[in-house]
Design a protein around this motif. Structure first.
Motif, PDB file in Angstrom:
ATOM      1  N   UNK A   1      12.590   6.385  -4.754  1.00 53.36           N
ATOM      2  CA  UNK A   1      13.283   5.667  -5.774  1.00 53.36           C
ATOM      3  C   UNK A   1      12.290   4.234  -5.751  1.00 53.36           C
ATOM      4  N   UNK A   2      12.632   3.383  -6.970  1.00 53.54           N
ATOM      5  CA  UNK A   2      11.861   2.098  -6.988  1.00 53.54           C
ATOM      6  C   UNK A   2      13.014   1.134  -6.505  1.00 53.54           C
ATOM      7  N   UNK A   3      14.080   1.575  -5.979  1.00 53.81           N
ATOM      8  CA  UNK A   3      15.063   0.513  -5.429  1.00 53.81           C
ATOM      9  C   UNK A   3      14.556   0.170  -3.943  1.00 53.81           C
ATOM     10  N   UNK A   4      14.433  -0.951  -3.734  1.00 56.29           N
ATOM     11  CA  UNK A   4      13.874  -1.529  -2.125  1.00 56.29           C
ATOM     12  C   UNK A   4      14.319  -0.692  -1.248  1.00 56.29           C
ATOM     13  N   UNK A   5      13.230  -0.184  -0.353  1.00 60.60           N
ATOM     14  CA  UNK A   5      13.977   0.820   0.669  1.00 60.60           C
ATOM     15  C   UNK A   5      14.915   0.555   1.432  1.00 60.60           C
ATOM     16  N   UNK A   6      15.203  -0.610   1.985  1.00 64.30           N
ATOM     17  CA  UNK A   6      16.178  -0.914   2.936  1.00 64.30           C
ATOM     18  C   UNK A   6      17.540  -1.022   2.028  1.00 64.30           C
ATOM     19  N   UNK A   7      17.545  -1.441   1.023  1.00 66.05           N
ATOM     20  CA  UNK A   7      18.765  -1.116   0.119  1.00 66.05           C
ATOM     21  C   UNK A   7      19.015   0.184  -0.174  1.00 66.05           C
ATOM     22  N   UNK A   8      18.125   1.006  -0.568  1.00 62.04           N
ATOM     23  CA  UNK A   8      18.346   2.350  -0.845  1.00 62.04           C
ATOM     24  C   UNK A   8      18.992   3.105   0.395  1.00 62.04           C
ATOM     25  N   UNK A   9      18.390   2.766   1.376  1.00 56.52           N
ATOM     26  CA  UNK A   9      18.954   3.582   2.998  1.00 56.52           C
ATOM     27  C   UNK A   9      20.247   3.087   3.087  1.00 56.52           C
ATOM     28  N   UNK A  10      20.617   1.629   2.813  1.00 53.01           N
ATOM     29  CA  UNK A  10      22.126   1.012   3.063  1.00 53.01           C
ATOM     30  C   UNK A  10      22.893   1.837   2.039  1.00 53.01           C
TER      31      UNK A  10
ATOM     32  N   UNK B   1      12.295   7.199   0.752  1.00 49.76           N
ATOM     33  CA  UNK B   1      11.204   6.367   0.247  1.00 49.76           C
ATOM     34  C   UNK B   1      11.572   5.457  -0.994  1.00 49.76           C
ATOM     35  N   UNK B   2      11.439   4.083  -0.716  1.00 51.59           N
ATOM     36  CA  UNK B   2      11.946   3.149  -1.785  1.00 51.59           C
ATOM     37  C   UNK B   2      10.562   2.248  -1.907  1.00 51.59           C
ATOM     38  N   UNK B   3      10.871   1.021  -2.577  1.00 52.30           N
ATOM     39  CA  UNK B   3      10.016   0.199  -3.059  1.00 52.30           C
ATOM     40  C   UNK B   3       9.649  -0.741  -1.711  1.00 52.30           C
ATOM     41  N   UNK B   4       8.374  -1.101  -1.733  1.00 51.63           N
ATOM     42  CA  UNK B   4       7.921  -1.943  -0.376  1.00 51.63           C
ATOM     43  C   UNK B   4       8.431  -3.407  -0.789  1.00 51.63           C
ATOM     44  N   UNK B   5       8.236  -4.265   0.150  1.00 49.55           N
ATOM     45  CA  UNK B   5       8.847  -5.564  -0.024  1.00 49.55           C
ATOM     46  C   UNK B   5       7.577  -6.457  -0.738  1.00 49.55           C
TER      47      UNK B   5
END
Length: 220
Positions: free
Chosen positions: A107-116, A131-135
Protein backbone atom coordinates in the motif's frame (compact mmCIF):
# COMPACT_ATOMS: atom_id res chain seq x y z
CA UNK A 1 1.63 -22.00 -9.18
CA UNK A 2 0.61 -19.06 -7.01
CA UNK A 3 1.87 -19.07 -3.44
CA UNK A 4 1.52 -15.41 -2.46
CA UNK A 5 -1.46 -13.06 -2.68
CA UNK A 6 -0.72 -9.36 -2.23
CA UNK A 7 -3.56 -7.04 -1.28
CA UNK A 8 -3.88 -3.32 -1.68
CA UNK A 9 -5.45 -1.76 1.43
CA UNK A 10 -7.67 1.25 0.60
CA UNK A 11 -10.59 0.16 -1.54
CA UNK A 12 -9.54 -3.49 -1.54
CA UNK A 13 -9.45 -4.70 2.06
CA UNK A 14 -11.23 -1.71 3.56
CA UNK A 15 -13.65 1.00 2.60
CA UNK A 16 -11.54 3.83 4.00
CA UNK A 17 -13.34 6.62 2.17
CA UNK A 18 -14.83 8.28 5.26
CA UNK A 19 -11.47 8.56 7.03
CA UNK A 20 -9.60 9.65 3.89
CA UNK A 21 -12.18 12.29 2.98
CA UNK A 22 -12.21 13.63 6.55
CA UNK A 23 -8.40 13.73 6.46
CA UNK A 24 -8.58 15.86 3.32
CA UNK A 25 -11.17 18.17 4.89
CA UNK A 26 -8.95 18.60 7.94
CA UNK A 27 -5.84 19.28 5.83
CA UNK A 28 -7.41 21.82 3.49
CA UNK A 29 -8.98 23.64 6.42
CA UNK A 30 -5.58 23.88 8.11
CA UNK A 31 -3.99 25.00 4.83
CA UNK A 32 -6.83 27.47 4.15
CA UNK A 33 -7.59 25.90 0.77
CA UNK A 34 -11.06 26.83 -0.45
CA UNK A 35 -11.01 25.86 -4.13
CA UNK A 36 -10.87 22.07 -3.86
CA UNK A 37 -14.26 20.54 -4.67
CA UNK A 38 -15.30 17.49 -2.69
CA UNK A 39 -16.12 15.76 -5.98
CA UNK A 40 -12.36 15.41 -6.44
CA UNK A 41 -11.72 13.72 -3.11
CA UNK A 42 -11.88 10.17 -4.58
CA UNK A 43 -8.84 11.07 -6.72
CA UNK A 44 -6.78 11.12 -3.52
CA UNK A 45 -7.26 7.38 -3.06
CA UNK A 46 -4.29 5.52 -4.50
CA UNK A 47 -1.47 8.01 -5.09
CA UNK A 48 0.84 9.17 -2.28
CA UNK A 49 -0.72 12.18 -0.51
CA UNK A 50 2.22 14.46 -1.38
CA UNK A 51 1.69 13.78 -5.08
CA UNK A 52 -2.08 14.07 -4.74
CA UNK A 53 -1.95 17.46 -3.02
CA UNK A 54 0.38 18.72 -5.72
CA UNK A 55 -1.57 17.41 -8.71
CA UNK A 56 -5.15 17.72 -7.43
CA UNK A 57 -4.95 20.71 -5.09
CA UNK A 58 -2.23 22.50 -7.06
CA UNK A 59 0.13 22.95 -4.10
CA UNK A 60 3.89 23.34 -4.27
CA UNK A 61 5.91 20.39 -3.01
CA UNK A 62 6.64 22.11 0.31
CA UNK A 63 2.99 22.98 0.91
CA UNK A 64 1.91 19.52 -0.25
CA UNK A 65 4.19 17.98 2.36
CA UNK A 66 2.73 20.25 5.02
CA UNK A 67 -0.81 19.29 3.94
CA UNK A 68 0.23 15.65 4.05
CA UNK A 69 1.34 16.04 7.66
CA UNK A 70 -2.12 17.34 8.59
CA UNK A 71 -3.76 14.63 6.48
CA UNK A 72 -1.81 11.82 8.10
CA UNK A 73 -2.14 13.32 11.55
CA UNK A 74 -5.93 13.13 11.28
CA UNK A 75 -5.72 9.72 9.68
CA UNK A 76 -3.57 8.24 12.42
CA UNK A 77 -5.57 9.72 15.31
CA UNK A 78 -9.10 9.35 13.91
CA UNK A 79 -9.33 8.37 10.26
CA UNK A 80 -8.20 4.75 10.54
CA UNK A 81 -10.99 4.06 13.01
CA UNK A 82 -13.54 5.31 10.48
CA UNK A 83 -12.72 2.50 8.05
CA UNK A 84 -14.94 -0.51 7.38
CA UNK A 85 -13.74 -3.98 6.42
CA UNK A 86 -15.52 -5.06 3.26
CA UNK A 87 -18.25 -7.71 3.78
CA UNK A 88 -16.95 -11.29 3.97
CA UNK A 89 -13.32 -10.12 3.82
CA UNK A 90 -12.37 -11.55 7.23
CA UNK A 91 -13.61 -15.00 6.21
CA UNK A 92 -11.82 -14.77 2.85
CA UNK A 93 -8.49 -13.99 4.52
CA UNK A 94 -9.01 -16.81 7.00
CA UNK A 95 -9.83 -19.27 4.21
CA UNK A 96 -6.80 -18.27 2.15
CA UNK A 97 -4.38 -18.77 5.02
CA UNK A 98 -5.96 -22.13 5.84
CA UNK A 99 -5.44 -23.20 2.21
CA UNK A 100 -1.73 -22.38 2.50
CA UNK A 101 -1.48 -19.06 0.70
CA UNK A 102 0.93 -16.52 2.15
CA UNK A 103 -0.57 -13.06 2.27
CA UNK A 104 0.96 -9.60 2.02
CA UNK A 105 -0.13 -5.99 1.86
CA UNK A 106 1.40 -3.49 -0.56
CA UNK A 107 0.00 0.00 0.00
CA UNK A 108 0.99 3.63 -0.39
CA UNK A 109 -0.60 4.38 2.97
CA UNK A 110 2.28 5.03 5.37
CA UNK A 111 3.46 1.75 6.83
CA UNK A 112 2.88 2.52 10.50
CA UNK A 113 -0.68 3.66 9.75
CA UNK A 114 -1.34 0.59 7.58
CA UNK A 115 -0.15 -1.73 10.32
CA UNK A 116 -2.25 0.05 12.91
CA UNK A 117 -5.48 -0.23 10.90
CA UNK A 118 -4.87 -3.93 10.28
CA UNK A 119 -4.30 -4.49 13.98
CA UNK A 120 -7.31 -2.40 15.02
CA UNK A 121 -9.65 -4.43 12.82
CA UNK A 122 -8.00 -7.68 13.96
CA UNK A 123 -6.79 -8.97 10.62
CA UNK A 124 -3.04 -8.38 10.99
CA UNK A 125 -2.52 -12.03 11.93
CA UNK A 126 -3.38 -13.11 8.39
CA UNK A 127 -0.49 -11.20 6.78
CA UNK A 128 3.10 -12.38 6.60
CA UNK A 129 4.35 -8.97 5.54
CA UNK A 130 2.94 -5.44 5.33
CA UNK A 131 4.78 -2.88 3.21
CA UNK A 132 3.62 0.73 3.09
CA UNK A 133 5.03 4.12 2.26
CA UNK A 134 8.24 5.10 4.02
CA UNK A 135 8.49 8.29 6.06
CA UNK A 136 10.35 10.05 3.22
CA UNK A 137 7.61 9.29 0.66
CA UNK A 138 10.07 7.74 -1.77
CA UNK A 139 8.38 4.43 -2.65
CA UNK A 140 6.16 3.62 -5.63
CA UNK A 141 3.49 0.92 -5.81
CA UNK A 142 5.93 -1.23 -7.76
CA UNK A 143 8.52 -0.78 -5.00
CA UNK A 144 6.11 -1.96 -2.32
CA UNK A 145 5.17 -5.05 -4.36
CA UNK A 146 8.82 -5.90 -5.01
CA UNK A 147 9.67 -5.52 -1.31
CA UNK A 148 6.86 -7.93 -0.43
CA UNK A 149 8.23 -10.47 -2.92
CA UNK A 150 11.75 -10.09 -1.58
CA UNK A 151 10.60 -10.32 2.04
CA UNK A 152 8.77 -13.57 1.35
CA UNK A 153 11.52 -15.00 -0.85
CA UNK A 154 9.31 -15.69 -3.87
CA UNK A 155 9.59 -14.79 -7.53
CA UNK A 156 7.05 -12.76 -9.47
CA UNK A 157 5.48 -15.80 -11.15
CA UNK A 158 4.46 -17.16 -7.74
CA UNK A 159 2.49 -14.06 -6.71
CA UNK A 160 -0.52 -12.02 -7.70
CA UNK A 161 -1.76 -8.58 -6.71
CA UNK A 162 -5.34 -7.59 -5.89
CA UNK A 163 -6.30 -3.93 -6.17
CA UNK A 164 -8.95 -1.41 -7.09
CA UNK A 165 -7.11 1.31 -9.00
CA UNK A 166 -5.10 1.96 -12.13
CA UNK A 167 -2.07 2.60 -9.91
CA UNK A 168 -2.40 -0.88 -8.41
CA UNK A 169 -2.63 -2.47 -11.86
CA UNK A 170 0.31 -0.49 -13.24
CA UNK A 171 2.36 -1.34 -10.18
CA UNK A 172 1.62 -5.03 -10.68
CA UNK A 173 2.43 -4.80 -14.39
CA UNK A 174 5.73 -3.09 -13.65
CA UNK A 175 6.61 -5.69 -11.02
CA UNK A 176 5.68 -8.50 -13.40
CA UNK A 177 3.00 -10.06 -11.18
CA UNK A 178 -0.50 -11.11 -12.21
CA UNK A 179 -3.42 -8.96 -11.14
CA UNK A 180 -7.05 -9.30 -10.05
CA UNK A 181 -9.14 -6.14 -10.31
CA UNK A 182 -11.93 -5.35 -7.85
CA UNK A 183 -14.68 -2.93 -8.80
CA UNK A 184 -16.13 -2.37 -5.31
CA UNK A 185 -13.38 0.08 -4.35
CA UNK A 186 -12.47 3.55 -5.58
CA UNK A 187 -10.92 3.27 -9.03
CA UNK A 188 -12.29 0.53 -11.25
CA UNK A 189 -15.95 -0.06 -12.05
CA UNK A 190 -17.91 -2.45 -14.21
CA UNK A 191 -17.33 -0.24 -17.27
CA UNK A 192 -13.55 0.00 -16.93
CA UNK A 193 -11.64 -0.61 -20.17
CA UNK A 194 -8.58 -2.73 -19.38
CA UNK A 195 -7.35 -2.83 -22.97
CA UNK A 196 -4.89 0.02 -22.37
CA UNK A 197 -2.93 -2.08 -19.87
CA UNK A 198 0.05 -4.14 -20.96
CA UNK A 199 -1.32 -7.29 -19.35
CA UNK A 200 -4.96 -8.14 -18.75
CA UNK A 201 -6.21 -9.03 -15.24
CA UNK A 202 -6.65 -12.67 -14.25
CA UNK A 203 -10.15 -11.78 -13.16
CA UNK A 204 -12.51 -8.95 -12.24
CA UNK A 205 -14.48 -9.15 -8.97
CA UNK A 206 -17.50 -7.02 -8.16
CA UNK A 207 -17.60 -8.14 -4.53
CA UNK A 208 -15.68 -10.25 -2.04
CA UNK A 209 -17.57 -13.43 -2.87
CA UNK A 210 -16.66 -13.10 -6.54
CA UNK A 211 -13.07 -12.46 -5.50
CA UNK A 212 -13.12 -15.71 -3.51
CA UNK A 213 -14.43 -17.58 -6.56
CA UNK A 214 -11.64 -16.27 -8.79
CA UNK A 215 -8.94 -17.16 -6.26
CA UNK A 216 -10.46 -20.62 -5.71
CA UNK A 217 -9.24 -21.59 -9.18
CA UNK A 218 -5.65 -21.04 -8.04
CA UNK A 219 -3.60 -23.39 -5.87
CA UNK A 220 -0.94 -22.41 -3.35
Amino acid sequence: MKKVIIFDLDGTLFDTSKGIFNSIRFAIEKMDISNLAEERFPEFVGPPPVKAYQEIAGLSEDKARQATQYHRGYGKSKGIYEAELYPNMYQLLSDLTEKGFRLGVATLKRQDIAQEVLEHFKISQFFDVVIGMDFEDTLTKTDTINIVLKSLGVNKSQALMIGDTKGDFQGANNAGVDFIAVTYGFGFNQDTDYSTFVKQPLGIANNTLELKEIISKLSP
